[in-house]
Design a protein around this motif. Structure first.
Motif, PDB file in Angstrom:
ATOM      1  N   PHE A 182      41.244 -50.312  29.794  1.00 18.31           N
ATOM      2  CA  PHE A 182      40.612 -49.013  29.944  1.00 18.31           C
ATOM      3  C   PHE A 182      39.844 -48.688  28.676  1.00 18.31           C
ATOM      4  O   PHE A 182      40.347 -48.828  27.567  1.00 18.31           O
ATOM      5  CB  PHE A 182      41.658 -47.930  30.215  1.00 18.31           C
ATOM      6  N   VAL A 183      38.620 -48.210  28.843  1.00 21.36           N
ATOM      7  CA  VAL A 183      37.779 -47.836  27.714  1.00 21.36           C
ATOM      8  C   VAL A 183      37.404 -46.366  27.879  1.00 21.36           C
ATOM      9  O   VAL A 183      36.847 -45.970  28.911  1.00 21.36           O
ATOM     10  CB  VAL A 183      36.497 -48.710  27.660  1.00 21.36           C
ATOM     11  N   ASP A 184      37.713 -45.552  26.867  1.00 16.41           N
ATOM     12  CA  ASP A 184      37.329 -44.139  26.907  1.00 16.41           C
ATOM     13  C   ASP A 184      35.812 -44.031  26.770  1.00 16.41           C
ATOM     14  O   ASP A 184      35.183 -44.777  26.012  1.00 16.41           O
ATOM     15  CB  ASP A 184      37.990 -43.378  25.762  1.00 16.41           C
TER      16      ASP A 184
END
Length: 63
Positions: A56-58
């Motif tokens: 997951f990448v913000d």
């Protein structure tokens, strides 16, 4: 001459057939284009995140 010409013609035809068979064998022996062969797959340590969760990448949406 009557016996020599058929013998020469037969030898030429035989050579052509052998060459054609050799070329067919060479084409069949080649790998298909884009084929990949893997000889070794390293066994690394397992990550703490299961593969089903992914990474997951913000991000911030800019308008």
């Amino acid at each position: 001459m009557r016996y020599l010409i058929p013998v020469l013609f037969e030898s030429v035809v035989n050579k052509a057939q052998q060459q054609q068979q050799y070329q067919q064998q060479q084409r069949q022996a080649r790998k298909p284009e884009g084929a990949i062969k893997v000889d070794y797959i390293p066994q690394g340590k397992k990550s703490s995140v299961p593969d089903s969760e992914g990474e997951f990448v913000d991000y911030e949406e800019v308008k």
